[in-house]
Design a protein around this motif. Structure first.
Motif, PDB file in Angstrom:
ATOM      1  N   LEU A   1      39.586  64.130  79.090  1.00  0.00           N
ATOM      2  CA  LEU A   1      38.467  63.431  78.459  1.00  0.00           C
ATOM      3  C   LEU A   1      39.009  62.466  77.419  1.00  0.00           C
ATOM      4  N   TRP A   2      38.590  61.187  77.497  1.00  0.00           N
ATOM      5  CA  TRP A   2      39.054  60.148  76.576  1.00  0.00           C
ATOM      6  C   TRP A   2      37.934  59.782  75.606  1.00  0.00           C
ATOM      7  N   SER A   3      38.314  59.526  74.364  1.00  0.00           N
ATOM      8  CA  SER A   3      37.386  59.052  73.334  1.00  0.00           C
ATOM      9  C   SER A   3      38.168  58.217  72.343  1.00  0.00           C
ATOM     10  N   ARG A   4      37.456  57.564  71.440  1.00  0.00           N
ATOM     11  CA  ARG A   4      38.103  56.736  70.418  1.00  0.00           C
ATOM     12  C   ARG A   4      38.099  57.474  69.087  1.00  0.00           C
ATOM     13  N   VAL A   5      39.178  57.279  68.360  1.00  0.00           N
ATOM     14  CA  VAL A   5      39.299  57.902  67.044  1.00  0.00           C
ATOM     15  C   VAL A   5      38.634  57.020  65.994  1.00  0.00           C
ATOM     16  N   ASP A   6      38.643  55.698  66.189  1.00  0.00           N
ATOM     17  CA  ASP A   6      38.078  54.774  65.215  1.00  0.00           C
ATOM     18  C   ASP A   6      36.592  55.035  65.042  1.00  0.00           C
ATOM     19  N   LYS A   7      36.161  55.250  63.801  1.00  0.00           N
ATOM     20  CA  LYS A   7      34.750  55.526  63.541  1.00  0.00           C
ATOM     21  C   LYS A   7      33.900  54.280  63.715  1.00  0.00           C
ATOM     22  N   GLU A   8      34.470  53.109  63.402  1.00  0.00           N
ATOM     23  CA  GLU A   8      33.700  51.877  63.484  1.00  0.00           C
ATOM     24  C   GLU A   8      33.518  51.413  64.917  1.00  0.00           C
ATOM     25  N   ALA A   9      34.357  51.890  65.826  1.00  0.00           N
ATOM     26  CA  ALA A   9      34.256  51.499  67.224  1.00  0.00           C
ATOM     27  C   ALA A   9      34.256  52.762  68.067  1.00  0.00           C
ATOM     28  N   ALA A  10      33.139  53.466  68.081  1.00  0.00           N
ATOM     29  CA  ALA A  10      33.095  54.791  68.687  1.00  0.00           C
ATOM     30  C   ALA A  10      33.045  54.734  70.202  1.00  0.00           C
TER      31      ALA A  10
ATOM     32  N   SER B   1      34.433  51.089  78.514  1.00  0.00           N
ATOM     33  CA  SER B   1      33.395  51.238  79.533  1.00  0.00           C
ATOM     34  C   SER B   1      31.999  51.302  78.934  1.00  0.00           C
ATOM     35  N   GLY B   2      31.895  51.403  77.612  1.00  0.00           N
ATOM     36  CA  GLY B   2      30.603  51.541  76.954  1.00  0.00           C
ATOM     37  C   GLY B   2      30.188  52.974  76.733  1.00  0.00           C
ATOM     38  N   LEU B   3      31.010  53.951  77.195  1.00  0.00           N
ATOM     39  CA  LEU B   3      30.707  55.362  77.025  1.00  0.00           C
ATOM     40  C   LEU B   3      31.410  55.915  75.794  1.00  0.00           C
ATOM     41  N   ALA B   4      30.823  56.964  75.225  1.00  0.00           N
ATOM     42  CA  ALA B   4      31.478  57.625  74.096  1.00  0.00           C
ATOM     43  C   ALA B   4      32.556  58.583  74.582  1.00  0.00           C
ATOM     44  N   LEU B   5      32.405  59.106  75.800  1.00  0.00           N
ATOM     45  CA  LEU B   5      33.361  60.071  76.377  1.00  0.00           C
ATOM     46  C   LEU B   5      33.495  59.746  77.853  1.00  0.00           C
ATOM     47  N   GLU B   6      34.737  59.661  78.331  1.00  0.00           N
ATOM     48  CA  GLU B   6      34.984  59.293  79.732  1.00  0.00           C
ATOM     49  C   GLU B   6      35.977  60.267  80.342  1.00  0.00           C
ATOM     50  N   GLU B   7      35.653  60.747  81.538  1.00  0.00           N
ATOM     51  CA  GLU B   7      36.511  61.706  82.244  1.00  0.00           C
ATOM     52  C   GLU B   7      37.412  60.987  83.235  1.00  0.00           C
ATOM     53  N   THR B   8      38.697  61.363  83.228  1.00  0.00           N
ATOM     54  CA  THR B   8      39.651  60.838  84.210  1.00  0.00           C
ATOM     55  C   THR B   8      40.367  62.013  84.863  1.00  0.00           C
ATOM     56  N   PRO B   9      40.380  62.092  86.192  1.00  0.00           N
ATOM     57  CA  PRO B   9      41.011  63.242  86.852  1.00  0.00           C
ATOM     58  C   PRO B   9      42.534  63.255  86.751  1.00  0.00           C
ATOM     59  N   ASP B  10      43.150  62.060  86.614  1.00  0.00           N
ATOM     60  CA  ASP B  10      44.615  61.992  86.577  1.00  0.00           C
ATOM     61  C   ASP B  10      45.172  61.752  85.189  1.00  0.00           C
ATOM     62  N   GLY B  11      44.330  61.718  84.148  1.00  0.00           N
ATOM     63  CA  GLY B  11      44.806  61.536  82.779  1.00  0.00           C
ATOM     64  C   GLY B  11      45.058  60.097  82.396  1.00  0.00           C
ATOM     65  N   LYS B  12      44.663  59.120  83.246  1.00  0.00           N
ATOM     66  CA  LYS B  12      44.930  57.713  82.954  1.00  0.00           C
ATOM     67  C   LYS B  12      43.616  56.985  82.682  1.00  0.00           C
ATOM     68  N   LEU B  13      43.579  56.285  81.532  1.00  0.00           N
ATOM     69  CA  LEU B  13      42.437  55.456  81.178  1.00  0.00           C
ATOM     70  C   LEU B  13      42.811  54.012  81.473  1.00  0.00           C
ATOM     71  N   ARG B  14      42.083  53.382  82.397  1.00  0.00           N
ATOM     72  CA  ARG B  14      42.428  52.030  82.848  1.00  0.00           C
ATOM     73  C   ARG B  14      41.393  51.037  82.358  1.00  0.00           C
ATOM     74  N   VAL B  15      41.900  49.904  81.848  1.00  0.00           N
ATOM     75  CA  VAL B  15      41.051  48.803  81.384  1.00  0.00           C
ATOM     76  C   VAL B  15      41.499  47.546  82.104  1.00  0.00           C
ATOM     77  N   GLU B  16      40.551  46.870  82.759  1.00  0.00           N
ATOM     78  CA  GLU B  16      40.930  45.702  83.561  1.00  0.00           C
ATOM     79  C   GLU B  16      41.282  44.504  82.693  1.00  0.00           C
ATOM     80  N   ARG B  17      40.467  44.198  81.694  1.00  0.00           N
ATOM     81  CA  ARG B  17      40.719  43.053  80.812  1.00  0.00           C
ATOM     82  C   ARG B  17      40.486  43.506  79.378  1.00  0.00           C
ATOM     83  N   VAL B  18      41.553  43.580  78.594  1.00  0.00           N
ATOM     84  CA  VAL B  18      41.427  44.049  77.222  1.00  0.00           C
ATOM     85  C   VAL B  18      41.020  42.887  76.327  1.00  0.00           C
TER      86      VAL B  18
END
Length: 938
Positions: A474-483, A487-504
């Motif tokens: 489960l991925w989340s952000r530590v920054d309080k100002e950018a929770a 993806s727009g979610l507060a919590l995101e599940e990844t089965p392989d442990g990798k969080l992918r972002v197409e365009r940062v």
């Protein structure tokens, strides 16, 4: 009793020391749309009343130099002065088909960089009247020990309107009134703000069974007609009742066709039936026809509450609800819970172990669980317990608990969820228990704790999970100002442990947390780690573009500053002039050691050859940004003066006209002195232009320059181009279009007198915001029906042909009504005027008619009527005096002088003495123009 007045104005010019014509913005809001009423609600607020769906047109008339820019904004309430972000930049605000929600306070903000902005407001009141709604309620009460019953009927009429509506109740064609008889009562219930009226019929009688009409009216404001609604009350009038053809909870399989009937069992008048779905609208393909609802091939997404409502405006609406449940199974998960009593996080022989299984099912409570071990049904025993609805787990969860774990308990356990007898496929989840089944650990791969990417590139954040089984991450952000995650979610599940972002993007920089889930693995404390994402992006600089003006021979300093960037430093700065590379300027040692945040280029002396475009390219190893500088010694553009009073002069014999063109020079001291102007004049829709040179002496800031354009053809318009010239050459050009307007016959310097003989009354105009108008008349045209003993027989000339301006103060005039005449603007940039006028006072109790002449001196003088004692006032006696605020040093709030007529009550007087107070404050400054306002206050 009336007051009449004849006004002759004399304007005498005087030359004064110029103070410049730069003036702060002034604004006035006028209406030009379909207004019903424009009134002054109080001293500080104007109210514009308009009918809903009409067109709102507000104009913000501005004066000031330079020409002010206008911005319209709106706030919802009258108490707030905060401007909204959305604005309309235009002098005219136009709203087609205005809605009631668009009512409120509208602000016109005019600013030109001189002084503070001018802000005027007007409250727009949108008037409307909706169709009324009539509902009927009945009560029955026992009287005298159940010997008989009393029936009371309440007819409730509700409407939305502005202003509040007036209600009229009718029985048949007869109007009903409160307490008309003992059986009728009309009242307004509490907390309805005048939008509801109730007709109460007590102890219902045979004559009360009749037709009742509720008529609502806003008294024809804005031409809104009355509206009404009628209800026929009978002895069978009754509220609706319903029943359903199915149970209130209906469980079906996916793919089935569903039909629900809603049956009326009572109600008079005949009720109307309506189907609705919550949440959301009816499913696509659903058909609601009368009381029948049909849903073909129902799917899981069609589950929800379906409401059948019957209304006939009698009593409360009848409502029946069907909870439609479409069977489904999804999201099977498991948990491994070690011995919680011993607070263990590992599987150990001799300790207890619990396996849990859960699926999301509809209906949840109907799901059936079965456990298998190594392909065979698990048999319960003293050491193997199967439970349902474990209080420590989610609802409707099945648990298999192993007591005192033995080696023989190792194996593969299978949990199967199903709906027995249903075509919905079973859902299962498998759990392997062995000596290798261990809780998870999580870590960040070496070299991946900090991920650095360029903006717009893809990024991958990775955490490694070890253990058996491996739970999701489960991925989340530590920054309080950018929770939120990218993806727009507060919590995101990844089965392989990798969080992918197409365009940062740069906003995605920050710290991210990865942690193990407590499902599909061990139900133990979550393990977590952190990854830092750094997004590099090109620099942002200021100024992006700058116009630099300087006189020839003077030094010029150009600076390009770094606003933001990642990394936040200048790696290199390259200067170019007209596209050619320049040698790098010297860098100070301190700036080189700390990393510079700006780049500078110094020109010792500006020349014609060094004038041009300079470019500074700043890089931070990721990208670059550019500052552009346009360096020259050319003069700024002229600023046309738009407040020139009566600039058009006609020459009727030659059918030509002349136009007085006025302007100032913007920042004349920034460059070399202006030597002359080149004027280009072109008739619109023509190609040929006439060019003239206008020599000038040294031009100062704020100095009003003037040139008269002659031989212009009536009624054509012309395009004007005006260009300043210095020793450097041509400066920036300014252009405008002048239009022919019929000149007004205002006092000239040779005549200096206005007799109101012209129909245009010397350029005076009737104020559109007052209550009534002045009348131009003479002895031959005066109204024969005007009140007796009022008005002069002639004007000051004594001839019947002489015209004067007249007002009458008898009915229908009321206290507070105003009549205003507003003069043209008189140019006072280099002159100022003294004013003299004739006025006439005549009334039954004043005596013979008398003309008075009052001439002001060229001093700051305020002439006011003396205070009157209460004993001197009489409703039948009337006298009039003029008072004038005449300024050689006018006040900052506006270049105006006010000439007003004030009727006062006096015991007996043919004239009232005038007194002069001390001079006005010495801080007043010279105006650009003067305006005279002739005003009557009853």
């Amino acid at each position: 009793m009336e007051v009449t007045c004849l006004l002759l104005l004399a304007l005498i010019p005087f030359h004064c020391r110029g103070q410049g014509v730069y003036a702060p913005a002034q604004a006035q809001i006028v209406h030009a749309g379909q207004a019903c009423v424009v009134k002054e609600d109080n001293i500080s607020e104007r109210v514009y009343t308009i009918r809903e769906s009409d067109t709102l047109v507000l104009q913000c008339l501005v004066t000031g130099h330079p020409r002010p820019q206008v911005r319209w904004t709106k706030t919802a309430g009258s108490a707030s002065d905060k401007f909204q972000e959305t604005s309309v930049f235009n002098e005219t605000l136009r709203i087609e088909r205005i809605a009631r929600t668009q009512g409120g306070r509208y602000y016109c903000k005019a600013e030109n960089g001189v002084g503070v902005p001018a802000i005027k407001s007007i409250r727009v009141d949108v008037q409307y009247l909706d169709e009324p709604v009539l509902t009927v309620h009945q009560t029955v009460s026992d009287v005298r020990g159940n010997f008989y019953q009393e029936k009371t009927v309440f007819l409730r009429c509700t409407v939305s309107s502005n202003p509040p509506a007036r209600f009229i109740w009718k029985r048949g064609s007869d109007t009903l009134s409160h307490s008309q008889d003992n059986g009728v009562d009309i009242y307004e219930p509490l907390y309805t703000q005048g939008e509801t009226k109730v007709l109460k019929l007590k102890n219902l009688r045979p004559q009360d069974y009749a037709s009742y009409t509720c008529q609502v009216s806003v008294r024809n404001v804005c031409g809104i007609p009355d509206k009404s609604i009628t209800f026929q009350l009978t002895n069978t009038t009754a509220p609706p009742t319903l029943k359903l053809s199915v149970n209130e909870t209906l469980v079906v399989n996916p793919g089935e066709n569903v039909t629900v009937q809603c049956l009326l069992t009572g109600g008079d008048p005949l009720p109307q039936l309506h189907w609705s779905h919550g949440p959301g609208p009816l499913p696509l393909g659903a058909l609601a026809q009368g009381g029948t609802l049909s849903i073909p091939s129902v799917q899981a997404r069609d589950s929800g509450y379906y409401n059948c409502t019957a209304t006939n405006n009698v009593g409360n609406p009848a409502k029946k609800t069907v909870n439609l449940l479409v069977r489904s199974l999804k999201n099977a998960t498991f948990q491994i819970t070690p011995d919680m009593i011993k607070e263990s996080e590992n599987i150990q022989l001799g300790q207890d172990l619990k396996l849990s299984c859960h699926v999301d099912a509809v209906p949840q409570e109907k799901v059936n669980y079965q456990w298998f071990k190594n392909g065979k049904p698990a048999r319960t025993s003293k050491r193997l317990l199967v439970t349902r609805n474990d209080p420590e787990l989610p609802a409707v969860t099945s648990s298999l608990e192993l007591i005192d774990l033995h080696f023989s308990d190792y194996g593969t356990y299978l949990c199967v969820a199903s709906f027995p007898g249903s075509p919905v496929p079973d859902l299962s989840v498998e759990v392997n228990i062995s000596s290798e089944t261990v809780p998870p650990t999580i870590s960040v791969p070496k070299g991946r704790a900090v991920v650095t990417v360029r903006e717009g590139s893809p990024a991958e954040l990775q955490c490694e999970v070890r253990g058996k089984p491996r739970p999701p991450v489960l991925w989340s952000r530590v920054d309080k100002e950018a929770a939120l995650l990218p993806s727009g979610l507060a919590l995101e599940e990844t089965p392989d442990g990798k969080l992918r972002v197409e365009r940062v993007s740069r906003e995605m920089s920050g710290t991210y947390r990865c942690q193990t889930a407590r499902y599909n693995g061990f139900n133990v404390r979550a393990r977590e780690a952190q990854v830092q994402l750094t997004v590099h992006f090109p620099p942002e600089v200021e100024p992006s573009s700058q116009d630099v003006r300087q006189a020839l021979g003077r030094p010029v300093l150009l600076r390009c500053s770094l606003l933001r960037g990642s990394p936040q430093r200048i790696a290199s700065a390259v200067w170019r002039f007209k596209g050619q590379l320049l040698p790098p300027p010297p860098v100070l040692p301190a700036a080189a050691a700390e990393g510079p945040d700006h780049a500078e280029l110094r020109l010792d002396a500006l020349t014609r050859d060094s004038s041009g475009n300079y470019e500074c390219s700043v890089s931070n190893d990721v990208g670059s940004a550019t500052c552009l500088f346009q360096v020259s010694a050319k003069a700024y553009s002229p600023e046309f003066y738009f407040d020139t009073p009566n600039p058009t002069r006609s020459h009727k014999l030659s059918k030509n006209y002349s136009y007085v063109l006025q302007w100032t020079q913007r920042e004349p001291d920034a460059v070399d002195p202006v030597l002359n102007y080149r004027l280009s004049i072109r008739q619109l829709n023509q190609h040929n232009a006439m060019v003239k040179a206008i020599p000038v002496r040294r031009v100062e800031k704020g100095q009003l320059l003037e040139y008269t354009l002659t031989d212009l053809r009536v009624p054509h318009s012309y395009e004007i181009h005006l260009t300043p010239y210095t020793t450097f050459g041509a400066g920036d050009m300014a252009s405008r279009v002048i239009h022919y307007t019929e000149p007004i016959n205002s006092p000239s310097l040779s005549d200096n007198t206005c007799h109101f003989e012209d129909e245009k009354i010397c350029g005076y105009t009737q104020d559109l915001t007052d209550n009534f108008d002045w009348t131009r008349q003479n002895a031959l045209t005066q109204n024969p029906k005007r009140s007796p003993n009022t008005g002069p027989p002639t004007d000051i000339s004594g001839t019947p042909e002489g015209y004067y301006m007249f007002i009458e103060t008898s009915r229908p005039r009321e206290l507070g009504d105003r009549a205003r005449l507003v003069s043209p603007l008189y140019n006072a940039s280099a002159k100022f005027y003294c004013v003299s006028f004739f006025y006439h006072m005549y009334g039954k109790h004043i005596g013979t008619e008398s003309y008075k002449r009052e001439r002001s001196k060229c001093l700051s003088l305020l002439l006011v009527p003396p205070p009157l004692q209460k004993a001197e006032r009489s409703a039948s006696l009337l006298a009039a005096v003029f008072y004038t605020l005449f300024l050689c040093s006018p006040f900052p709030s506006g270049p105006s002088i006010i000439l007003a007529i004030l009727p006062y009550l006096s015991a007996e007087a043919s004239s009232l003495p005038l007194r002069a107070p001390s001079p006005l404050h010495s801080d007043f400054k010279m105006p650009t123009v003067l305006r005279l306002t002739l005003e009557k206050f009853p």
